[in-house]
Design a protein around this motif. Sequence first.
Motif, mmCIF file in Angstrom:
data_model
loop_
_atom_site.group_PDB
_atom_site.id
_atom_site.type_symbol
_atom_site.label_atom_id
_atom_site.label_comp_id
_atom_site.label_asym_id
_atom_site.label_seq_id
_atom_site.Cartn_x
_atom_site.Cartn_y
_atom_site.Cartn_z
ATOM 1 N N VAL A 1 17.866 40.195 14.774
ATOM 2 C CA VAL A 1 19.131 40.051 15.499
ATOM 3 C C VAL A 1 19.296 38.583 15.876
ATOM 4 C CG1 VAL A 1 20.415 40.632 17.601
ATOM 5 C CG2 VAL A 1 19.023 42.382 16.463
ATOM 6 N N LEU B 1 21.732 42.085 12.333
ATOM 7 C CA LEU B 1 22.952 41.893 13.115
ATOM 8 C C LEU B 1 23.141 40.430 13.464
ATOM 9 C CD1 LEU B 1 25.360 42.802 14.944
ATOM 10 C CD2 LEU B 1 23.699 42.978 16.809
ATOM 11 N N LEU C 1 25.671 38.531 15.890
ATOM 12 C CA LEU C 1 26.702 38.690 16.912
ATOM 13 C C LEU C 1 27.245 37.301 17.222
ATOM 14 C CD1 LEU C 1 28.138 40.650 18.822
ATOM 15 C CD2 LEU C 1 26.202 40.482 20.364
ATOM 16 N N THR D 1 25.194 43.035 9.194
ATOM 17 C CA THR D 1 26.394 43.387 9.966
ATOM 18 C C THR D 1 26.771 42.196 10.840
ATOM 19 O OG1 THR D 1 25.716 45.714 10.070
ATOM 20 C CG2 THR D 1 27.380 44.982 11.660
ATOM 21 N N ILE E 1 29.280 40.995 13.909
ATOM 22 C CA ILE E 1 30.224 41.350 14.973
ATOM 23 C C ILE E 1 30.702 40.043 15.597
ATOM 24 C CG2 ILE E 1 30.577 42.575 17.150
ATOM 25 C CD1 ILE E 1 28.290 44.442 16.412
ATOM 26 N N ALA F 1 34.406 39.449 9.803
ATOM 27 C CA ALA F 1 33.387 40.292 10.436
ATOM 28 C C ALA F 1 33.605 41.771 10.108
ATOM 29 C CB ALA F 1 33.418 40.083 11.948
ATOM 30 N N TYR G 1 32.971 44.081 12.595
ATOM 31 C CA TYR G 1 33.531 44.541 13.880
ATOM 32 C C TYR G 1 33.913 43.313 14.709
ATOM 33 C CZ TYR G 1 30.931 48.799 12.644
ATOM 34 O OH TYR G 1 30.436 49.891 11.989
ATOM 35 N N ALA G 2 34.885 43.499 15.594
ATOM 36 C CA ALA G 2 35.268 42.376 16.457
ATOM 37 C C ALA G 2 35.729 42.864 17.816
ATOM 38 C CB ALA G 2 36.374 41.553 15.800
#
Lengths: 325, 256
Positions: free
Chosen positions: A211, A268, A270, A289, A291, A305, A307-308
């Motif tokens: 992450v 991930l 972020l 992934t 975000i 992305a 997701y946002a």
Amino acid sequence: MSVLVVVEPDESGNGLSVVSQETLTFARQLPGEGVDAVFVGSVGDPDEAALAQCREHGVGTVHVTDDARLERYAARAWAQVVETAAETGGAAYLVAGGTPRGNEVLAHVAAARGVPMPCNVVAVVQDEPLEVERQVVGGAVLERVALGGGGGLAVASVAGHAVAPEPAGEPGEARVERVEAQIGDSDLAAQVVRVEEREGGDTSALTGADVVVGAGRGVGGADQFADVEQLASRLGGAVGVSRVVTSLGWRPHHEQVGQTGSRISPDLYLACGISGAIQHWAGCSSSRTIIAVNTDAEAPMVTKARYAVIGDMHEIIPAVLEELG
Amino acid sequence: MTDVLVCVKRVPDTSGEVVLTADGGGVDGRYAGWTMSAHEECAVEIAAGIAGDTGGSVTVLTLGDEDSVEQLRSALAVGANDAVRIDATADDYGPADVAGAIAEVVRGREAGGEGYGVVLLGNDAADTGDHQVGIRLAHLLDRPVVAGAQEVMASGDRLEVRVGTPAGTEIYDLPVPAVLTVLEGGVEPRYPNISGRMKAKKAQVEVVEPGAAPQGSGRLGLRVLPPPESNVEMLGEGPAAAPRLVAVLREIGVVR
């Protein structure tokens, strides 16, 4: 004629680096008869985990050196080891992962041989004559290039994450053979004399993290990273930053993700307050992934992305931390 | 006294959209603008530091057409003393060609009694990302080379060079003359002041013709990757989106 792959030990000292496993997988796409490996950066026998991974990847011969003069890194001398392994193994193709070590050692071999060396290759386009496609402009553009020909050694580095590491259909023997390279004083003129270990800021923690919590200009200042650090810690990950953050002096360069920083591939990413310029995207696009947290719903990082969340990261991150408990 | 040659490249500014030329043979920088590779901005800063510490001078060099003088003037504005342009169409030159053309200039200066103790280049150019011009140059000049230099200290006829790695910093101690390729991150490039800009504007740029015809890079064509279709799922706005975001973190397995 075989394919010789320059492999590097994993930074943890146990097995092959992920990039080396990717490069071995890529090498099997080249039109050679069998894949061999040569170790760079470690003297003596590889550990059993590394040999097992070589076998899994179908490696026939593993070339190693016992030359104690190479305990401290010297790129030109290591290139002599690689060249000797290529000659004794009858290699037609020489490839390495596009790491600092991989590119540097290959460049010495290519310079000594007077042959081209396309970097950051991602695919074989055509076998005969061999043509490959490689990343340029930070991965935004693909360049098709002719590679090798004329019976000489064809040399190329492979972009990180160009392929996912996969075992070969049939395991190899991974026979260990010693390389006796002719290393002269001039090959050792530029050699590491000592290493200062970094305390509390190991970039390998960033490149190997599952992450990464990224932070860009939207953080707002050098003293505004507390919630980013807290979230990274809560998720068991590392902090990565955009180039503008290091340019402003808010964080050190070893945390920079991007074309001129580290290339990451976590489960991930972020990305908080990061617009997603090409230079940054080059370093994070291999994340499984992504975000994005950003005030601008049209920012490239948001549109690229998976997701946002739209809004101020300094309001959203504390709410996420509270939700996580 | 250590005289330094620092080699820079004019590259398209890729902070925005990348557009190819009509024939697909190169990146069109007319709309995005042009700049110097980030590593080379740091190389100029290091060059100025070495020259300042040793009482030497900095020559900045590029290979390109008349427009590339803009990048030479950028370096002149922040400390380079003089500038040389190898008059050539950069897209025709592969890494080996560029190294050969630079080597020719270095040898020519040496023959004229003006040697460079240190030659600095960027670790890799922002457009082609070749990672090899400096190393090829070192082989042609038969000099030691360190790649990825971030800090350099010159003392007498030795250089201490620091290279960042994942684990820390590797330190090299090597003799001059030497070649170094510079990686961003060790030094902060300075901004030009007004007097620097004025001096750069008036400076003469020497133009030299390359001696050998280029062999090229083997480039057969370029293609821009189409932008991926956005499949972003909006989780909401502001702190109210936190529960949905955390639900995603659980779903993808990073929070259990």
